[in-house]
Design an enzyme around this catalytic site. Structure first.
Site, short mmCIF file in Angstrom:
data_model
loop_
_atom_site.label_atom_id
_atom_site.label_comp_id
_atom_site.label_asym_id
_atom_site.label_seq_id
_atom_site.Cartn_x
_atom_site.Cartn_y
_atom_site.Cartn_z
N GLU A 62 92.57 -49.67 35.54
CA GLU A 62 92.05 -49.27 36.71
C GLU A 62 91.88 -49.95 37.71
OE1 GLU A 62 87.90 -46.47 37.76
OE2 GLU A 62 88.41 -46.73 35.66
N ASP A 63 91.15 -51.32 37.26
CA ASP A 63 90.57 -52.10 38.63
C ASP A 63 91.36 -53.26 38.69
OD1 ASP A 63 88.50 -50.13 38.94
OD2 ASP A 63 87.27 -51.04 37.35
#
Length: 704
Positions: free
Chosen positions: A76-77
């Protein structure tokens, strides 16, 4: 590697050396991937996945779960991909991480749609691997522990979401220590003043009456030892949010140490549980109707115990829970209890794990039957936190259902084919209405006929997600023609004095485009299935839109839905604005709840599409309506008694009451009062305004 030290100490206690090396490798990858990223508190971001992994390690989850927890934010990051994770750690870890990851890289029209899709993805990933949701719960737990760095409004929003979704989810999986911590942290974030006050009261009570707790524990232990039962006995403190809920539900104040303790009695065998119950009932007088046997009939999440409430020394209430060692562990850890026993092909599933697996399979069936993510999420949420009833088949099989379930819900719980061919029911050998709620302990026999089929009207009273989805699925697959006929009849009735044939192709096409439907038959089918309301569709077909003026009055007056006194008990009224007879109202059509009546000034109507003109018919309803009042009053000892006396004098009822201290010695009181109509409410308001010390009083209707 300093950040890894605490986690390393935990996993050294239960993982073999080769698995610990894999966890260390996952830590290094996560640390390097998050390099340069920081949390809102200013700490390096890697502290968060390490904390999440530590929470799971404390529950002795396997090495893949701990690795996935360390890596749960890298997709996600960071630029790291699922393929890279799969190549490095295997497909299992990569799939768990993908299941936890949000869908931020996809574009959604609204924030609500994004949240729904994220939640849907998490639930479906959970059905493939339950470790997905365990990581998500640990992730939310650490985020709640570190909420202090966020703005107050964001803290409240996250806390509300936690109470609505993650606490019920933890409870449904039986992980009580996580659920209790999340509830307390949410309580603190949403109501910091109430939290602090209650915490201080509990601390005072704990110190003042500790001798009584020890006395009761010793008396129980000695009684059991004399009967030859070896037991561990202690008074366990309830968590703050549970105490707060109890006080609100029973509208009572905090009184004593006995409000915060329940006694735990842990014995060796199930036989000892029942023998212990008899012994302590000889010691203290049991309170009628307060003995519950969750050993013979476990709760939905696998929880087992004998529970009883008694009158103890000096008349104080004594609550006791009796369990075996295994039951205690499952009660605390739920699906994670004895997780290590599943290693190396072993699969001695606990009651909690078996029940969780059944529930997950039910979610898969729901997903296959529903039409969209919103419908799926609503059905899943209805499965989260039901209060159970237990009924029996004629052969003695126990069927667990949520409170309010009907014979049709029972039929579908037994088997889909029985639900689809149900034509009647007998309860305790007597005829029983299909729509009437069942009660615990009843024996239910479903009458079937091979050529029978579900009725669309069943959707108005069934409560289980399984029944709803099966009925909808059948209607969509097998009853399209009947639904089109029914929809045409309903639409023609609503069009009076016009008819469907009198409408131009342009009128029909315009309505279809607005509703995103492909044909008139599809529109008629949706009406026949109850997904769209005929009076609402008429407004669109005739080119009329509901317009609400500055005073909250709707401007259109054709095809008005009349809310008569006879139908009020079966009509849904919005809980956000609490409309009462005499208010200007609007009907709002929702996919799952049908028609809901709102106050015309309700803020939730701003984005609503399916609106219909509505009006109260003259006449006195047999039911009362709730109205929410906000009162600011001087914070004096007589404030609340004066308010209650004024409401009682005006023949109003108090359903709920919340208080909060304001500055300048003021007390904010939020009341839910029951009234007959708007005139009755005005009388209540007039009485309250006459109380000495009242600064302001107004009605809350969630206005735009």
């Amino acid at each position: 590697m300093e950040l890894f030290a605490d986690l390393n100490q935990i996993i050294q206690g239960y993982l073999p050396a080769d698995k610990i090396e894999l966890v260390k490798r996952a830590f290094v990858i996560a640390r390097d991937a998050h390099e340069g990223q920081f949390r809102s508190s200013g700490e390096p971001y890697i502290t968060h996945p390490v904390a999440v992994a530590s929470i799971l390690a404390q529950m002795h989850l396997d090495h893949e779960a701990v690795m996935a927890a360390l890596l749960h934010d890298v997709i996600e990051d960071t630029p790291y991909t699922e393929a890279q994770l799969s190549a490095e750690f295997g497909s299992s870890v990569a799939e768990i991480v993908d299941g936890v990851s949000k869908l931020d890289k996809l574009k959604f029209r609204t924030r609500q749609e994004a949240q729904v899709e994220n939640f849907r993805k998490m639930i479906l990933a959970m059905t493939r691997d339950i470790r997905v949701v365990l990581i998500k719960l640990a992730d939310r737990t650490h985020n709640m522990r570190t909420l202090g760095a966020l703005r107050p409004d964001k803290r409240r929003r996250i806390a509300k979401e936690t109470l609505e979704i993650y606490c019920p989810l933890a409870h449904r999986l039986g992980i009580e220590h996580i659920k209790n911590e999340l509830e307390d942290l949410s309580f603190k974030a949403m109501y910091p003043h109430r939290y602090d006050v209650l915490k201080k009261l509990v601390e005072v009570a704990r110190n003042n009456r500790q001798d009584l707790i020890e006395c009761i524990s010793n008396e129980i232990k000695v009684r059991l030892e004399n009967a030859g039962i070896f037991a561990r006995v202690w008074g366990r403190e309830k968590h703050l949010y549970k105490i707060y809920q109890k006080m609100r539900a029973k509208d009572q104040e905090f009184h004593s140490i006995m409000d915060i303790y329940a006694f735990r009695i842990i014995v060796k065998t199930v036989d000892d549980c029942y023998r212990s119950l008899g012994q302590i009932h000889n010691l203290y007088k049991p309170r009628p109707g307060r003995v519950k046997d969750y050993i013979a009939v476990p709760k939905a999440n696998g929880y087992q115990s004998l529970q009883t409430s008694m009158i103890g020394p000096h008349g104080v209430p004594v609550e006791a829970h009796i369990q075996t060692e295994d039951m205690e562990k499952v009660a605390e850890m739920g699906v994670t209890a004895y997780w290590g026993g599943k290693e190396n092909g072993k699969n001695d599933s606990t009651t909690a794990q078996v029940r969780a697996q059944r529930w997950l399979q039910n979610l898969v069936e729901i997903q296959q039957s529903v039409g969209n993510s919103f419908e799926f999420i609503e059905n899943v949420k209805s499965e989260f936190f039901p209060k159970e009833i237990f009924v029996f088949t004629p052969k003695g099989r126990i069927v667990e259902l949520p409170k309010g379930a009907t014979a049709v819900d029972f039929a579908y719980a037994v088997h889909s084919d029985i639900g689809n061919t149900c034509v009647g029911v007998t309860v305790e050998h007597k005829p029983y209405p299909l729509f009437k709620a069942l009660e615990s302990g009843q024996t239910v026999h479903i009458i079937t006929e091979p050529n029978a089929h579900p009725e669309a009207s069943w959707l108005n009273f069934v409560v289980t997600a399984r029944a709803k989805t099966r009925i909808r699925h059948y209607l969509k697959q097998r009853c399209a023609i009947d639904a089109i006929k029914l929809g045409k009849t309903e639409l023609n009735s609503a069009l009076q004095p016009h008819s469907l044939e009198a409408l131009s192709p342009q009128q029909i096409q315009s309505a279809l485009e607005e509703l995103k439907l492909s044909s008139l038959d599809e529109l008629l089918r949706e009406i026949g299935l109850g997904n769209l309301l005929a009076p609402v569709i008429v407004h669109q077909l005739m080119g009329e839109q509901i317009e609400i003026d500055v005073d909250g009055n709707s401007q259109n007056h054709n095809n008005t839905l009349m809310i008569s006194p006879a139908l009020m008990a079966n009509t849904q009224f919005a809980q956000c604005c609490h409309p009462i007879p005499g208010d200007p109202i609007i009907g709002c059509s929702t996919p799952n709840n049908g028609l809901v009546i709102h106050h015309c000034q309700c803020a939730n109507l701003k984005n609503a599409r399916q609106l219909a003109q509505a009006k109260w018919e003259e006449g006195q309803s047999a039911i009362n309506f709730d109205a929410e009042l906000q009162v600011e009053i001087l914070n004096e000892q007589s404030a609340l008694p004066s308010l209650m006396m004024a409401i009682t004098a005006s023949e109003g009822g108090i359903q709920n009451i919340w208080t909060e201290e304001l500055e300048s010695s003021l007390l904010l009181v939020i009341l839910q009062v029951s009234v007959k109509d708007l005139k009755h409410l005005e009388n209540v308001l007039h009485r309250i305004k006459g109380i000495t010390g009242v600064v302001s009083v107004k009605r809350n209707i969630n206005a735009q």
